[in-house]
Motif scaffolding. Structure first.
Motif, PDB file in Angstrom:
ATOM      1  N   LYS A 184       0.840  -1.195   0.000  1.00  0.00           N
ATOM      2  CA  LYS A 184       0.000   0.000   0.000  1.00  0.00           C
ATOM      3  C   LYS A 184       0.875   1.246   0.000  1.00  0.00           C
ATOM      4  O   LYS A 184       0.581   2.231  -0.638  1.00  0.00           O
ATOM      5  N   VAL A 185       1.939   1.195   0.777  1.00  0.00           N
ATOM      6  CA  VAL A 185       2.801   2.361   0.930  1.00  0.00           C
ATOM      7  C   VAL A 185       4.150   2.061   0.292  1.00  0.00           C
ATOM      8  O   VAL A 185       4.833   1.125   0.703  1.00  0.00           O
ATOM      9  N   ASN A 186       4.508   2.826  -0.740  1.00  0.00           N
ATOM     10  CA  ASN A 186       5.800   2.679  -1.397  1.00  0.00           C
ATOM     11  C   ASN A 186       6.476   4.038  -1.459  1.00  0.00           C
ATOM     12  O   ASN A 186       5.935   4.965  -2.045  1.00  0.00           O
ATOM     13  N   LEU A 187       7.639   4.131  -0.851  1.00  0.00           N
ATOM     14  CA  LEU A 187       8.322   5.422  -0.829  1.00  0.00           C
ATOM     15  C   LEU A 187       9.715   5.299  -1.431  1.00  0.00           C
ATOM     16  O   LEU A 187      10.362   4.255  -1.330  1.00  0.00           O
ATOM     17  N   PHE A 188      10.171   6.372  -2.043  1.00  0.00           N
ATOM     18  CA  PHE A 188      11.543   6.468  -2.560  1.00  0.00           C
ATOM     19  C   PHE A 188      12.212   7.597  -1.793  1.00  0.00           C
ATOM     20  O   PHE A 188      11.773   8.740  -1.850  1.00  0.00           O
ATOM     21  N   ILE A 189      13.226   7.255  -1.042  1.00  0.00           N
ATOM     22  CA  ILE A 189      13.844   8.234  -0.135  1.00  0.00           C
ATOM     23  C   ILE A 189      15.295   8.466  -0.496  1.00  0.00           C
ATOM     24  O   ILE A 189      16.049   7.527  -0.595  1.00  0.00           O
TER      25      ILE A 189
END
Lengths: 160, 160, 160
Positions: free
Chosen positions: C155-160
């Motif tokens: 559900k939650v995909n982040l690129f940091i």
């Protein structure tokens, strides 16, 4: 019964070589898995799409200044760190070649072959004074509304 | 039968003017599409929420130092690249005005009118020594748990 | 009837201390909510996983140069801004200690205890000349395909 393909969207805001490479590796990977992939280029990310050769256009002085100071195309981008006045990108390109990894221009080419949609953000093109003639042929042009339409249907949405 | 609105969340970690503009353009676009939008401000992104005017507060020396060195509010942020000791932001603001694009303070105002939830991360406020009195009135305060609650229900989650 | 746990993925591209802290705070928060969490370390983010102590390995000169110039482990990372030649990280570490916030090495340890999957991107390890012996023990190794497999279910995909 048709299945809808998964969707993946990437906002490429950054104009750094390393981040652009990461964006295209993810995009190409997703396309290989039959995702419908859109990369939305905004702000400095637009530089990735610039043509190598200078294009003669009438521009205001500020737009000309921007055009001159921003890197012209995928092959001219710098690194987000360890750039060392341009030596860093040469080092990265060297090791990529050594490891037979695709270069950024090749990754872009592969993305296009795989049907990844490359979309330039028209609003930030205006701000930076970039015109369609300066960007790669055959890309699309749209605003934030089109991006959100895609993103709301996608499983994977990244801002790079 | 009620439909649940789509949700969009943005973590604004960055304190760069250009990234903050991108975040608010996406947030306002999503709000215009009736998404419930939350921007969660953490680390340097908190500077976007600082009041223009200095606020007198008792602080330790390190917190005072942070407060002095970090930009005070949306109008003071620098660019992620081509900052040129503050000339870059002036250039961007100039072209934005010329193209009748909303300035960052106007984008923030519009976001508030559209009901975009602005949430300051309390944990990083503590770390940077920022107090509620220094931040815009009428925002919310929460921790990572609240963010994750929103993000797990959202379609679009970005880290900027 | 079993319920599938929510999934969260984070690509940690950045080698900045502040961004790594943000990534691990989100990851630990999500794990506390019973999400299955994967952090995928690529490019400079790999430095977070490096062992403190130097490891003797045969390397080419370019790989040795990279190894020497990149920070060795979570305790050596710099800040994305206000780094001040290494004083900034000391200041952040000082306030984190004062506020009893977990340090990055402690956040990593907590993540491992909570079962957060730490995955090193093998392709960028090759590019930067990093070898398994140099990275923390007990992590996983994979490529972009594995990342996309996880991300498409998250559900939650982040690129940091």
């Amino acid at each position: 019964m048709e299945e809808h393909p998964e969707k993946t969207t990437i906002v490429l805001f950054s104009g750094d070589l390393d981040k652009a490479i990461a964006a295209f590796i993810i995009a190409n990977g997703a396309a290989a898995y039959d995702h419908e992939v859109t990369i939305f280029f905004t702000f400095w990310g637009l530089n990735t799409l610039r043509k190598d050769a200078p294009v003669r256009l009438k521009k205001g002085w500020l737009e000309s200044l921007f055009a001159k100071m921003m890197p012209r195309g995928a092959d001219k981008l710098g690194l987000s760190r360890m750039n060392f006045a341009g030596m860093g990108p040469q080092m990265i390109k060297h090791v990529m070649k050594k490891h037979r990894a695709l270069s950024l221009p090749q990754l872009i080419e592969l993305a296009r072959e795989q049907g990844v949609k490359l979309v330039a953000c028209t609003m930030t093109m205006d701000l930076l004074g970039l015109q369609k003639e300066e960007l790669l042929d055959g890309i699309e042009y749209a605003g934030v509304a089109a991006y959100l339409g895609d993103a709301a249907e996608a499983k994977v949405n990244l801002f790079i």
